[in-house]
Design an enzyme around this catalytic site. Structure first.
Site: not given
Ligand code: IVH
Length: 678
Positions: A36-37, A85-86, A116, A118, A120, A139, A228, A293, A317, A411, A414, A429, A434
């Site tokens: 680090d230094a 989204s998925l 992969e 997912k 959060d 997003r 990703y 995917k 999920k 309580c 007691c 309490c 007690c």
């Molecule tokens: S791929 C169209 N890969 O999940 C493909 N998304 O519900 C969507 N997320 O908005 C992106 N891990 O925020 C992809 N390994 C991963 C992910 C991922 C989390 C989230 C991402 C996206 C949401 C879709």
């Protein structure tokens, strides 16, 4: 002249490259090459050169990671392509149905899939032009997000310039920003101590951190990212599959998650899924499932999207750690601070693999807000190590007409009346004697992170308290005097008594920080205790320190400081500390920080007389000595201060005649705090 300028410019550029390289080694690859230094020295040199040549500063310089100015609000950014989204799978059948559909559409049986995790967190898009980070956006609503470039720049694992020989002219990469789980508790704890609102979970913290209007605030949060996918690209090496894209992103300097596999079949996908259900808790980031995917991009293009969801990917999920059961009863117990804690007795139910019988109900307001009633069908949730909690009732399943919840006003231990103070959610309490509170205090005192005394379980301490052997935790160190009685007692054989007494004796070696934890001071856990012990070196130094001084310790806020001070100065606790001292516990240790190790009373002579409101004369005297002062028994011309309490008589008269400064207890504390130097 021009050549000197050119030389400086070249050196600046070389430094930037070198610093970027070390940032990458440290934050992305997790394998630093320098200390680090040494790193700091490079940064310092760059800063000096840039300060002397401000016209050479560029936004992607390592010095500019936290260079952004606060903004009033965020600009909007339209994504080049929507951030999709998925679709979700909730069981194996859903996953297999998705696979079968893809097989049909591709008219193929064999195609590879990338699995992969997912993550959060929060999805972001990072745009690079000619290899330089120019924009970072959230997003948002998938089409339009917010420009949080300055905030994203503060994340050290996000490269400001791309690496390698295949840098595209334009690329937009997508990934998930997260707040590491390991840092979350300490972070929230600190906020609470500083009187700030706490965050519910790491995900909300990441979201809150990215939306700070002042990038300096974001810079203080340990955010991180996994990248990703590629949202858009011109030039460079165009990968042909997701697997290759991840490699390419890694080559460009991005942080990629290594827990991925290339799966040839749904069976392999399901293996991956099951493996991560079991292990997901061990990761330092929250994941709510796995993403599957189709690997090849030409297949992805063929499959296309429906609405905002691609057909070529699906999120499987993880099962929510929630279950339905019946609320059999609402009961109460008393905590070590006297708080009255309502809890649920439940019809036993398995939640995320563990049988749950009890769950916390937090406090009166929590129960009322959810209108929980005995007999209700309720949802119970378990998250990681956290105590299970009842999250909601389902009144539509209610049978009969159970009465609404009533908070107890007695309580549970007691039976004395409890009190709920204005503005507080908990009832307390207030009975100092007690027994229920005392059991909890002993339980905490002997626990692993505190004095670590084995053999003094709850049942045992209940008996000792009942018998009057333990009236406060200091009595634990007097149990050896009752050895014979203990041996005669039911269930306590000679051997186990001796083991217990030996464990008690051994615990006297625990360092000061453990003693501080054991005392059960509100807001003082092991981290705060170590900071306090390291900076003050003795419990007495903390006792006399003003809350303001305690709050000066880095990492300790005013709330913690008030709590520590109030606890250590309470009359009963002064006495308790003294008795622990007499028993030989470690109430002192070496001071780590020079600053507090100062001896503010060096060379000063004191006389202490009379009755002081909060400290005994001997306590004040030992404090004076610890801080470098000298104490004598009578007032003379050489005396600098007389510390005088009630009934000080002749010494006060002597001091007045000789013109010696007279301090009351508060005056003494202020002197120690450096507030009224003469
Ligand atoms: S791929 C169209 N890969 O999940 C493909 N998304 O519900 C969507 N997320 O908005 C992106 N891990 O925020 C992809 N390994 C991963 C992910 C991922 C989390 C989230 C991402 C996206 C949401 C879709």
């Amino acid at each position: 002249m021009a050549s000197l300028k050119a030389e400086v410019s070249a050196r600046i550029e070389a430094l930037r490259r070198e610093i970027d390289r070390h940032d990458h080694l440290y934050h992305v690859l997790d394998s630093p090459e320098i200390s680090d230094a040494e790193f700091d020295a490079l940064m310092r040199e760059l800063r000096v050169l840039e300060e002397a040549n401000p016209e050479l500063v560029v936004p992607d310089s390592p010095t500019q990671r936290v260079g952004g100015e606060p903004v009033e609000s965020f600009e909007q950014v339209t994504h080049r392509r929507p951030m999709l989204s998925l679709g979700n799978a909730f069981d194996d059948d859903d996953l297999i149905a998705w696979h079968t559909r893809v097989e049909g559409l591709l008219e193929l049986e064999d195609f590879e899939m990338v699995c992969e995790l997912k993550y959060d967190g929060l999805a972001v898009a990072l745009t690079y032009e000619q290899g330089v980070l120019v924009r970072g956006a959230t997003r948002g609503n998938a089409l339009v997000g917010e420009d949080v470039t300055a905030n994203l720049r503060t994340i050290k694992s996000i490269p400001q310039r791309l690496r390698g020989s295949n840098v595209p002219s334009v690329i937009e990469v997508r990934g998930e920003v997260y707040f590491p789980k390991s840092k979350f508790d300490a972070f929230n704890f600190q906020r609470e101590a500083e009187g700030l609102a706490t965050y519910a979970n790491p995900r909300n913290t990441a979201a809150g951190s990215l939306r700070q209007l002042d990038p300096k605030m974001t810079a203080q949060r340990p955010l991180d990212i996994f990248v990703y996918s590629i949202g858009y690209q011109e030039g460079g090496d165009l990968p042909e599959s997701q697997w290759a894209a991840l490699d390419y992103l890694s080559e460009l300097g991005f942080k990629i998650n290594r827990n991925k596999v290339l799966a040839p079949s749904p069976t392999r996908v399901l293996d991956y899924y099951r493996q991560w259900i079991e292990n997901v808790e061990s990761l330092d980031y929250d994941c709510d499932g796995v993403v599957v995917k189709v690997d090849r991009f030409d297949y992805q293009a063929h499959l296309g999207d429906v609405g905002r969801e691609p057909r070529w990917a699906i999120a499987y999920k993880f099962p929510a750690a929630q279950a339905l059961t019946t609320l059999n009863a609402i009961k109460f117990n008393v905590g070590r601070t006297g708080s009255i804690n309502p809890y649920a007795e439940l019809e036993p139910v398995v939640v995320g693999g563990v049988t749950v019988r009890n769950a916390t109900l937090h406090n009166e307001d929590y129960i009322r807000a959810r209108d929980l009633r005995v007999g209700d069908t309720v949802t119970v949730e378990r998250a990681g190590e956290v105590i299970p909690q009842v999250v909601r009732a389902w009144p539509e399943h209610r049978t009969g007409d159970p009465p609404p919840f009533e908070m107890t006003d007695a309580c549970p231990s007691c039976e004395q009346r409890t009190e709920r103070r204005e503005g507080e959610a908990m009832s307390y309490c207030l009975n100092a004697a007690c027994p229920g509170q005392l059991v909890r205090r002993v339980e905490h005192f002997v626990s692993r992170g505190a004095m670590d005394i084995e053999g003094l379980g709850i049942r045992q301490s209940e008996i000792f308290i009942d018998e009057g052997f333990i009236k406060d935790v200091a009595d634990i160190y007097r149990l050896h005097r009752r050895r014979r009685r203990l041996v005669e007692m039911e269930r306590m054989g000679e051997k186990s008594v001796d083991n217990l007494l030996a464990a008690i004796k051994k615990s006297k070696e625990q360092p000061l920080s453990r003693v501080l934890v054991a005392l059960g001071i509100d807001l003082v856990g092991s981290r705060v205790a170590s900071l306090l012990a390291g900076q003050f070196g003795s419990i007495y130094a903390m006792q006399v320190a003003e809350p303001i001084q305690i709050a000066e310790v880095p990492g300790i806020g005013p709330k913690i400081a008030d709590s520590v001070s109030a606890f250590l100065r309470a009359r009963g606790n002064i006495d308790l500390v003294e008795r622990l001292n007499e028993s030989g516990l470690q109430l002192r240790q070496e001071i780590v920080d020079e600053q507090v190790a100062e001896r503010p009373l060096d060379g000063k002579r004191f006389v202490v007389t009379g009755r002081l409101p909060n400290f005994s004369r001997s306590q004040i005297q030992s404090r004076i000595k610890e801080l470098g002062g000298a104490v004598s028994g009578s007032v003379s011309k050489r005396t600098n201060y007389l510390v005088a309490g009630e009934g000080s008589g002749s010494k006060r008269t002597d001091a007045e005649t000789l013109g010696v400064a007279i301090l009351d207890e508060v005056g003494f504390l202020k002197l120690v705090a450096g507030e009224n130097e003469d």
